[in-house]
Motif scaffolding. Structure first.
Motif, PDB file in Angstrom:
ATOM      1  N   LYS A  13       0.836  -1.192   0.000  1.00 56.99           N
ATOM      2  CA  LYS A  13       0.000   0.000   0.000  1.00 56.99           C
ATOM      3  C   LYS A  13       0.876   1.249   0.000  1.00 56.99           C
ATOM      4  O   LYS A  13       1.865   1.320   0.711  1.00 56.99           O
ATOM      5  CB  LYS A  13      -0.914  -0.003   1.225  1.00 56.99           C
ATOM      6  N   GLY A  14       0.507   2.211  -0.812  1.00 58.33           N
ATOM      7  CA  GLY A  14       1.270   3.452  -0.863  1.00 58.33           C
ATOM      8  C   GLY A  14       2.229   3.544  -2.036  1.00 58.33           C
ATOM      9  O   GLY A  14       2.934   4.544  -2.188  1.00 58.33           O
ATOM     10  N   ASP A  35      13.652  11.094  -3.542  1.00 53.37           N
ATOM     11  CA  ASP A  35      12.486  11.684  -2.875  1.00 53.37           C
ATOM     12  C   ASP A  35      11.960  12.911  -3.599  1.00 53.37           C
ATOM     13  O   ASP A  35      10.920  13.452  -3.243  1.00 53.37           O
ATOM     14  CB  ASP A  35      12.836  12.052  -1.428  1.00 53.37           C
ATOM     15  N   ASP A  36      12.681  13.386  -4.625  1.00 53.58           N
ATOM     16  CA  ASP A  36      12.280  14.591  -5.352  1.00 53.58           C
ATOM     17  C   ASP A  36      11.345  14.243  -6.507  1.00 53.58           C
ATOM     18  O   ASP A  36      11.688  13.446  -7.371  1.00 53.58           O
ATOM     19  CB  ASP A  36      13.526  15.304  -5.889  1.00 53.58           C
ATOM     20  N   VAL A 117       8.776   3.743  -9.971  1.00 46.90           N
ATOM     21  CA  VAL A 117       7.868   3.247  -8.938  1.00 46.90           C
ATOM     22  C   VAL A 117       8.440   3.692  -7.597  1.00 46.90           C
ATOM     23  O   VAL A 117       9.589   3.395  -7.282  1.00 46.90           O
ATOM     24  CB  VAL A 117       7.731   1.711  -8.972  1.00 46.90           C
ATOM     25  N   LYS A 118       7.623   4.442  -6.860  1.00 49.08           N
ATOM     26  CA  LYS A 118       7.989   4.857  -5.505  1.00 49.08           C
ATOM     27  C   LYS A 118       7.256   3.959  -4.532  1.00 49.08           C
ATOM     28  O   LYS A 118       6.040   3.824  -4.605  1.00 49.08           O
ATOM     29  CB  LYS A 118       7.550   6.303  -5.259  1.00 49.08           C
ATOM     30  N   SER A 119       8.007   3.334  -3.637  1.00 46.73           N
ATOM     31  CA  SER A 119       7.427   2.442  -2.644  1.00 46.73           C
ATOM     32  C   SER A 119       7.758   2.965  -1.255  1.00 46.73           C
ATOM     33  O   SER A 119       8.881   3.415  -1.014  1.00 46.73           O
ATOM     34  CB  SER A 119       7.992   1.032  -2.802  1.00 46.73           C
ATOM     35  N   PRO A 120       6.807   2.882  -0.342  1.00 47.47           N
ATOM     36  CA  PRO A 120       7.086   3.359   1.010  1.00 47.47           C
ATOM     37  C   PRO A 120       8.144   2.482   1.680  1.00 47.47           C
ATOM     38  O   PRO A 120       8.343   1.340   1.295  1.00 47.47           O
ATOM     39  CB  PRO A 120       5.737   3.218   1.721  1.00 47.47           C
ATOM     40  N   VAL A 129      12.947   3.455  -4.557  1.00 48.28           N
ATOM     41  CA  VAL A 129      12.604   3.792  -5.937  1.00 48.28           C
ATOM     42  C   VAL A 129      13.218   2.777  -6.901  1.00 48.28           C
ATOM     43  O   VAL A 129      14.382   2.402  -6.757  1.00 48.28           O
ATOM     44  CB  VAL A 129      13.112   5.215  -6.279  1.00 48.28           C
ATOM     45  N   ASN A 130      12.417   2.341  -7.877  1.00 44.41           N
ATOM     46  CA  ASN A 130      12.886   1.534  -9.005  1.00 44.41           C
ATOM     47  C   ASN A 130      12.513   2.288 -10.271  1.00 44.41           C
ATOM     48  O   ASN A 130      11.417   2.849 -10.360  1.00 44.41           O
ATOM     49  CB  ASN A 130      12.214   0.162  -9.010  1.00 44.41           C
ATOM     50  N   MET A 131      13.416   2.316 -11.252  1.00 45.89           N
ATOM     51  CA  MET A 131      13.164   3.041 -12.498  1.00 45.89           C
ATOM     52  C   MET A 131      13.328   2.109 -13.689  1.00 45.89           C
ATOM     53  O   MET A 131      14.255   1.296 -13.720  1.00 45.89           O
ATOM     54  CB  MET A 131      14.130   4.216 -12.635  1.00 45.89           C
ATOM     55  N   TYR A 132      12.435   2.276 -14.657  1.00 46.15           N
ATOM     56  CA  TYR A 132      12.409   1.423 -15.843  1.00 46.15           C
ATOM     57  C   TYR A 132      12.331   2.293 -17.093  1.00 46.15           C
ATOM     58  O   TYR A 132      11.604   3.277 -17.121  1.00 46.15           O
ATOM     59  CB  TYR A 132      11.195   0.488 -15.807  1.00 46.15           C
TER      60      TYR A 132
END
Length: 176
Positions: A13-14, A35-36, A117-120, A129-132
């Protein structure tokens, strides 16, 4: 002892999906920090995320004179696979129109772009953070899900190259 960011499993969640803003260089977005959000557009109401399943080609080499009688293995190409997410269908949101433009390569959009994708995490206000990077390979037709009154749209990205993983950004705290 202070909590270490990204060190324990967290609930799903989040999570949120973001698209690199038009005209922004990924190096600038990475330099700004995980975080930006200023270099990213939030994709909308995310109802599901399927992360990549990275695979590596394995070649089997069989030789009759192997000392131990077992086949030898060597690795070949790696494939990051696909990244997909499901959004609540809200066609009036500018970012959802942009997703269609990226798919169609319309309105000066590039065929390939970055998704994040930002995950709490266990630390309040901190995210993993994961970037694709890649083209949108599937833009699902809006549909309703059983037991839901909300329309959803499935989007799939054919990931190109190696993703930028949370493990690349996060480092374990030194042992005390």
């Amino acid at each position: 002892m202070a909590a270490t960011h990204g060190m324990i499993p967290v609930a799903g969640k989040g999570n949120s999906v973001w698209i690199l803003k038009k005209g922004v260089d990924i190096a600038d977005a990475i330099t700004a920090g995980e975080d930006d959000d200023t270099n990213w557009d939030k994709a909308g109401y995310v109802s599901g995320i399927t992360p990549v399943n990275m695979t590596k080609e394995v070649n089997t080499e069989v030789y009759l004179d192997n000392d131990d009688g077992y086949a030898s293995k060597s690795t070949g190409m790696k494939d990051a696979g696909d990244f997909s997410f499901q959004l609540g269908y809200a066609p009036g949101q500018p970012v959802q129109k942009r997703i269609v433009d990226i798919y169609d390569v319309a309105n000066d959009e590039n065929e390939k772009t970055w998704f994040r994708v930002k995950s709490p995490s266990e630390v309040s206000g901190k995210f993993s953070v994961n970037m694709y990077y890649g083209p949108i390979s599937s833009l699902g037709v809006p549909s309703s899900i059983e037991n839901s009154t909300d329309m959803k749209r499935d989007i799939t990205i054919a990931v190109e190259g190696r993703p930028k993983l949370a493990e690349d950004f996060l480092h374990a705290a030194p042992a005390a």
